[in-house]
Design an enzyme around this catalytic site. Structure first.
Site, short mmCIF file in Angstrom:
data_model
loop_
_atom_site.label_atom_id
_atom_site.label_comp_id
_atom_site.label_asym_id
_atom_site.label_seq_id
_atom_site.Cartn_x
_atom_site.Cartn_y
_atom_site.Cartn_z
N PRO A 86 -3.28 0.60 19.06
CA PRO A 86 -3.08 0.08 17.70
C PRO A 86 -3.19 1.12 16.58
O PRO A 86 -2.87 0.82 15.44
CB PRO A 86 -4.18 -0.97 17.56
CG PRO A 86 -5.23 -0.57 18.55
CD PRO A 86 -4.50 0.07 19.68
N HIS A 92 0.85 -1.19 0.00
CA HIS A 92 0.00 0.00 0.00
C HIS A 92 0.89 1.24 0.00
O HIS A 92 1.74 1.38 0.86
CB HIS A 92 -0.90 0.03 1.23
CG HIS A 92 -2.05 -0.93 1.15
ND1 HIS A 92 -3.23 -0.74 1.83
CD2 HIS A 92 -2.20 -2.08 0.47
CE1 HIS A 92 -4.06 -1.74 1.57
NE2 HIS A 92 -3.45 -2.58 0.75
N TYR A 96 4.43 6.82 10.02
CA TYR A 96 3.62 5.66 9.69
C TYR A 96 4.44 4.59 8.97
O TYR A 96 4.33 3.40 9.27
CB TYR A 96 2.42 6.10 8.82
CG TYR A 96 1.34 5.05 8.71
CD1 TYR A 96 0.38 4.92 9.70
CD2 TYR A 96 1.31 4.17 7.63
CE1 TYR A 96 -0.61 3.94 9.61
CE2 TYR A 96 0.32 3.20 7.53
CZ TYR A 96 -0.62 3.09 8.53
OH TYR A 96 -1.59 2.12 8.44
N LYS A 142 1.94 0.21 15.03
CA LYS A 142 3.37 0.16 15.35
C LYS A 142 3.81 -1.05 16.15
O LYS A 142 5.00 -1.35 16.23
CB LYS A 142 3.77 1.42 16.15
CG LYS A 142 3.77 2.68 15.37
CD LYS A 142 4.89 2.73 14.37
CE LYS A 142 4.36 3.26 13.07
NZ LYS A 142 5.11 2.95 11.91
N TYR A 158 -8.76 5.44 7.81
CA TYR A 158 -8.84 5.81 9.22
C TYR A 158 -9.91 6.90 9.31
O TYR A 158 -9.72 7.99 8.76
CB TYR A 158 -7.50 6.36 9.71
CG TYR A 158 -6.42 5.31 9.89
CD1 TYR A 158 -5.69 4.83 8.80
CD2 TYR A 158 -6.11 4.80 11.15
CE1 TYR A 158 -4.70 3.88 8.96
CE2 TYR A 158 -5.12 3.85 11.33
CZ TYR A 158 -4.41 3.39 10.23
OH TYR A 158 -3.44 2.45 10.40
#
Ligand code: DHB
Length: 386
Positions: free
Chosen positions: A292, A72, A384, A296, A200
């Protein structure tokens, strides 16, 4: 039984450490309370940073991940009814791979067993001894017999509830903790993907996350009361809640399907310092927990083990203890960066029970800033991808 490194816990940290040590000719024994079938079936996270993917591939356990994992190059933030893409690869040159943690576990268990590695599954009552001597020991019951493992080092990779961390005298442990007043309700669904990239979502009803496992299986989460019971959520209520939180003005809609796995995950931030006591080194969830939201947890465990394996290699090759001496400080730098990032993502995206309308607007202002400023998007992206 004798070995160079006794490893407590056959999660990603323990198994990868055993594998990396094996590649360096260092002997280890892994002990695990659960069965092989159980650890290979436990549903956990699914996002691997580029560095995690590279380490698994370079060490020879990345073949299936390369084939089945999904690359991704961006993620989506959805708020106020619209989606906004964070172009991870354009911003950072790096991407993430979606590949479930239990698939990583299967690959590592297979690699260890194929190489003759020792994993004692269903070990009971493991206890650590003489950690501040040069000859630490592990004692446990395996197949109803008492087993003593004499070793030079112990790696505590047995998670937040394991025996390793409490084996450090409490006066020598500094613990930092925060619990969040919410959890995540997670489901696995038989459905086609509704989105090419993870979503998200911020919503006044609470956070929601659309992830995936394969073209046929999707992973979805939504913020819930951590004390709630999955039994209170018939399928129709789950779908209503997800649709409400993901609703927008752009016509995008989540595809429904058969829900075949469900559960509630608690959320906390936790760090213990230092990550070493004598001949015991902690790695992964035994030493730190992140909520979560930043994906990570697994990646931090992998980073710990990379640093620890290098320190142990240096020690066994040349009796140089430098890498072992700096292990805790080196690992903790990355841990605290991820603690901050995970806390920030969690705070920006979730509904808190004492939220005021003012705080809700501040969250929206921050999200708006993240998707409109390249500098702020870069902050999210570089954290990220790891
Ligand atoms: C998944 C889990 C996460 O915590 C996250 O941030 C993204 C995806 C997952 O399980 O797919």
């Amino acid at each position: 039984m004798k070995t160079q490194v006794a490893i407590v816990g056959a999660g990603p940290a323990g198994l990868l450490l055993s594998h990396l040590l094996h590649l360096e000719g260092i002997d280890s024994v892994v002990v695990e309370t659960r069965s092989r079938a159980e650890i290979e079936a436990t549903i956990r996270a699914g996002v691997l940073e580029q560095g995690t993917v590279d380490l698994l591939a370079q060490s020879g356990v990345g073949e299936r991940m390369k084939r089945e994992g999904m690359l991704h190059e961006g993620i989506v933030l959805r708020f106020a009814g619209a989606s906004h893409r964070i172009a991870l690869a354009e911003l950072t040159g790096r991407a993430i791979t979606v590949y479930a943690q239990h698939e990583v576990i299967k690959d590592l268990v297979k690699a260890r067993l194929d190489a003759g590695g020792k994993i004692l599954f269903e070990a009971k009552d493991a206890a650590l001894y003489d950690l501040d001597s040069a000859t630490p020991k592990l004692r446990l019951y395996h197949q109803d017999s008492l087993v003593e493992i004499a070793c030079e080092f112990v790696a505590g990779c047995d998670g937040f509830h394991g025996v390793s961390r409490p084996s450090i005298p409490s006066r020598l442990r500094h613990e930092f903790a925060r619990t969040y007043p919410f959890g995540w309700f997670g489901i696995l669904v038989e459905a086609p993907a509704s989105t090419a990239e993870l979503i998200y979502a911020h919503h006044e009803r609470g956070f929601a996350l659309v992830s995936t496992r394969s073209p046929q299986i999707q992973r979805l989460y939504f913020q819930c009361d951590p004390q709630d019971d999955a039994k209170n959520w018939p399928d129709a209520r789950i779908w209503d809640e997800l649709h409400a939180r993901l609703a927008g003005t752009d016509g995008w809609k989540l595809a429904e399907g058969r829900i075949f796995q469900r559960g509630i995950i608690a959320m906390r931030s936790f760090v213990v310092e230092p990550m070493r006591h004598g001949r015991l080194f902690l790695a992964g969830d035994a030493a730190h927990i992140v909520p979560p939201t930043g994906a990570k947890g697994l990646n931090l465990a992998v980073n710990d083990v990379r640093v620890l394996a290098a320190g142990l290699r240096q020690y066994f090759k040349s009796r140089n203890e430098e890498g072992l001496k700096t292990y805790s400080a080196t690992a903790l730098k990355r841990v605290w960066r991820a603690e901050h990032f995970s806390w920030w993502m969690t705070s920006m995206l979730h509904r808190f029970h004492d939220d005021t309308p003012f705080q809700h607007r501040l969250q929206l202002a921050e999200l708006e800033y993240v998707v409109s400023s390249e500098a702020k998007a870069m902050t999210l992206a570089e954290n990220y991808v790891g």
